[in-house]
Design an enzyme around this catalytic site. Sequence first.
Site, PDB file in Angstrom:
ATOM      1  N   ASN A 141     -10.223  -0.870  -0.115  1.00  0.00           N
ATOM      2  CA  ASN A 141      -8.770  -0.711  -0.034  1.00  0.00           C
ATOM      3  C   ASN A 141      -8.147  -1.261  -1.325  1.00  0.00           C
ATOM      4  OD1 ASN A 141      -6.033  -1.034   0.453  1.00  0.00           O
ATOM      5  ND2 ASN A 141      -6.277  -1.781   2.544  1.00  0.00           N
ATOM      6  N   HIS A 200      -3.690   6.794   2.670  1.00  0.00           N
ATOM      7  CA  HIS A 200      -4.025   5.499   2.062  1.00  0.00           C
ATOM      8  C   HIS A 200      -5.384   5.064   2.599  1.00  0.00           C
ATOM      9  CE1 HIS A 200      -4.215   1.371   1.055  1.00  0.00           C
ATOM     10  NE2 HIS A 200      -3.929   0.933   2.267  1.00  0.00           N
ATOM     11  N   CYS A 218       0.813  -1.238   0.000  1.00  0.00           N
ATOM     12  CA  CYS A 218       0.000   0.000   0.000  1.00  0.00           C
ATOM     13  C   CYS A 218       0.838   1.276   0.000  1.00  0.00           C
ATOM     14  CB  CYS A 218      -0.951  -0.003   1.185  1.00  0.00           C
ATOM     15  SG  CYS A 218      -1.899  -1.514   1.312  1.00  0.00           S
TER      16      CYS A 218
HETATM   17  O1  UT7 Z   1      -3.852  -1.708   3.806  1.00  0.00           O
HETATM   18  C1  UT7 Z   1      -2.928  -1.512   4.808  1.00  0.00           C
HETATM   19  C2  UT7 Z   1      -2.775  -2.615   5.787  1.00  0.00           C
HETATM   20  N1  UT7 Z   1      -3.990  -3.025   6.396  1.00  0.00           N
HETATM   21  C3  UT7 Z   1      -4.456  -2.426   7.509  1.00  0.00           C
HETATM   22  O2  UT7 Z   1      -3.928  -1.446   7.976  1.00  0.00           O
HETATM   23  C4  UT7 Z   1      -5.670  -3.062   8.127  1.00  0.00           C
HETATM   24  C5  UT7 Z   1      -5.957  -2.470   9.440  1.00  0.00           C
HETATM   25  N2  UT7 Z   1      -7.017  -3.200  10.129  1.00  0.00           N
HETATM   26  C6  UT7 Z   1      -8.344  -2.981   9.921  1.00  0.00           C
HETATM   27  O3  UT7 Z   1      -8.742  -2.214   9.059  1.00  0.00           O
HETATM   28  C7  UT7 Z   1      -9.306  -3.683  10.852  1.00  0.00           C
HETATM   29  O4  UT7 Z   1      -8.577  -4.338  11.858  1.00  0.00           O
HETATM   30  C8  UT7 Z   1     -10.259  -4.707  10.149  1.00  0.00           C
HETATM   31  C9  UT7 Z   1     -11.334  -3.948   9.370  1.00  0.00           C
HETATM   32  C10 UT7 Z   1      -9.488  -5.603   9.227  1.00  0.00           C
HETATM   33  C11 UT7 Z   1     -10.989  -5.547  11.194  1.00  0.00           C
HETATM   34  O5  UT7 Z   1     -11.680  -4.703  12.108  1.00  0.00           O
HETATM   35  P1  UT7 Z   1     -11.528  -4.903  13.694  1.00  0.00           P
HETATM   36  O6  UT7 Z   1     -12.418  -3.924  14.316  1.00  0.00           O
HETATM   37  O7  UT7 Z   1     -10.061  -4.817  14.011  1.00  0.00           O
HETATM   38  O8  UT7 Z   1     -12.089  -6.356  13.912  1.00  0.00           O
HETATM   39  P2  UT7 Z   1     -11.367  -7.666  14.521  1.00  0.00           P
HETATM   40  O9  UT7 Z   1     -10.399  -8.243  13.537  1.00  0.00           O
HETATM   41  O10 UT7 Z   1     -10.871  -7.352  15.901  1.00  0.00           O
HETATM   42  O11 UT7 Z   1     -12.594  -8.641  14.674  1.00  0.00           O
HETATM   43  C12 UT7 Z   1     -13.684  -8.356  15.558  1.00  0.00           C
HETATM   44  C13 UT7 Z   1     -14.752  -9.396  15.351  1.00  0.00           C
HETATM   45  C14 UT7 Z   1     -14.239 -10.837  15.377  1.00  0.00           C
HETATM   46  O12 UT7 Z   1     -15.234 -11.641  15.971  1.00  0.00           O
HETATM   47  P3  UT7 Z   1     -15.124 -12.077  17.525  1.00  0.00           P
HETATM   48  O13 UT7 Z   1     -13.823 -12.822  17.631  1.00  0.00           O
HETATM   49  O14 UT7 Z   1     -15.117 -10.792  18.301  1.00  0.00           O
HETATM   50  O15 UT7 Z   1     -16.333 -12.905  17.725  1.00  0.00           O
HETATM   51  C15 UT7 Z   1     -14.143 -11.192  13.921  1.00  0.00           C
HETATM   52  O16 UT7 Z   1     -14.256 -12.566  13.669  1.00  0.00           O
HETATM   53  O17 UT7 Z   1     -15.362  -9.220  14.064  1.00  0.00           O
HETATM   54  C16 UT7 Z   1     -15.331 -10.451  13.367  1.00  0.00           C
HETATM   55  N3  UT7 Z   1     -15.231 -10.156  11.952  1.00  0.00           N
HETATM   56  C17 UT7 Z   1     -16.310  -9.947  11.177  1.00  0.00           C
HETATM   57  N4  UT7 Z   1     -17.625  -9.975  11.427  1.00  0.00           N
HETATM   58  C18 UT7 Z   1     -18.464  -9.713  10.422  1.00  0.00           C
HETATM   59  C19 UT7 Z   1     -14.097 -10.020  11.194  1.00  0.00           C
HETATM   60  N5  UT7 Z   1     -14.456  -9.725   9.938  1.00  0.00           N
HETATM   61  C20 UT7 Z   1     -15.811  -9.690   9.891  1.00  0.00           C
HETATM   62  C21 UT7 Z   1     -16.742  -9.434   8.869  1.00  0.00           C
HETATM   63  N6  UT7 Z   1     -18.061  -9.460   9.174  1.00  0.00           N
HETATM   64  N7  UT7 Z   1     -16.376  -9.171   7.612  1.00  0.00           N
END
Ligand code: UT7
Length: 326
Positions: free
Chosen positions: A283, A253, A113
Amino acid sequence: MVAAGILGTGAALPEKVITNHDLEKIVDTSDEWITSRTGIRERRQAGLHQTTSSLSVEASRKALEMAGLAPTDLDLIICSTISPDMPLPSTAAYIQQKLGARDCCSFDLAAACSGFLFGITVAEQFIRTGKAKHVLVIGAEILSRYVDYKDRATCVIFGDGVAAAVLGAVEPPSGMLAAEMHTNGAFSDHLYIPAGGVLKPASCETVRAREHYIKMRGNELFKVAVRSMEDVSRRVLEQAGVSAHQIDLFIPHQANQRITDAVRERLGVCAEKVYTNISRLGNTSSASIPICLDECVRSGRLRKGNLVLMAAFGAGVTWGAVLMRW
Ligand code: UT7
């Protein structure tokens, strides 16, 4: 030494739109979750007839047209991509040939990115030292080919798109004022594609284990992304002797709307000065900043004399920022 700036921009987006509601039908997710956690409502997906090089050529022609230049005016093409047409040769070689840019060196750059910012930072060195007159830098990704549509943590995030910029000499005070590039390999396994390279060549086993798809530890990356983008933005502002409130436009980004909001708040840039299109495009990795740039230029949001700050963070992990006077 001459000052280097952007003479023209262009973008190419696949027509096909994948909405959050489309994804609700294939993975356990919801429009509400995706929108509130990421700000994304829809993203583009390339058709099988479209390749990283074909969309790059489309975007590059538009950028050259805006710059009033021909492909033969180019001395160097840098294609930033982590989704090349194929491992060998470089996608940049195909772009050079399809564009008809004769006697022009070209190579790919892999910084995920942050790749477009790394690319224009490299281009600036060539122009400033007189080694090149015109450099084409492309941010090109067809990440849908590397996204696992069974993995809800990643398939909702990424989208396809390409954008290009032609750089050349500009009259001061216009041009690149400050730039920084950074890498920290300690986080390399936080965002990666495990197989398909020399370490783990493609086999029936790697395909069965879905190891040719993007794996991401998003939650851990989130904090690193915010910290890194804030820090590197402050550093380039300081180098140029510019304060955050003097910026006319901030293009981060497009990783996550919450990351953008957090970086903006920490820097003290007001919301009206931040450009985002993540709700429409998701993204698009190294294409995200140049697509934003092109939208801002074509809509008149970015005008001559404006101060624009761009900051990126991505796999590697890599991060960087560029401050430019348009
Ligand atoms: O491009 C440059 C590099 N990338 C980044 O910088 C990415 C940065 N990270 C992010 O943008 C976020 O961390 C994400 C959008 C990827 C994820 O959001 P989050 O708020 O950090 O969620 P999480 O990974 O902590 O997951 C929270 C919950 C989990 O469920 P439990 O364990 O709490 O029951 C996940 O399984 O959300 C669940 N989850 C989803 N639920 C519904 C993860 N993805 C999804 C989804 N739909 N698509």
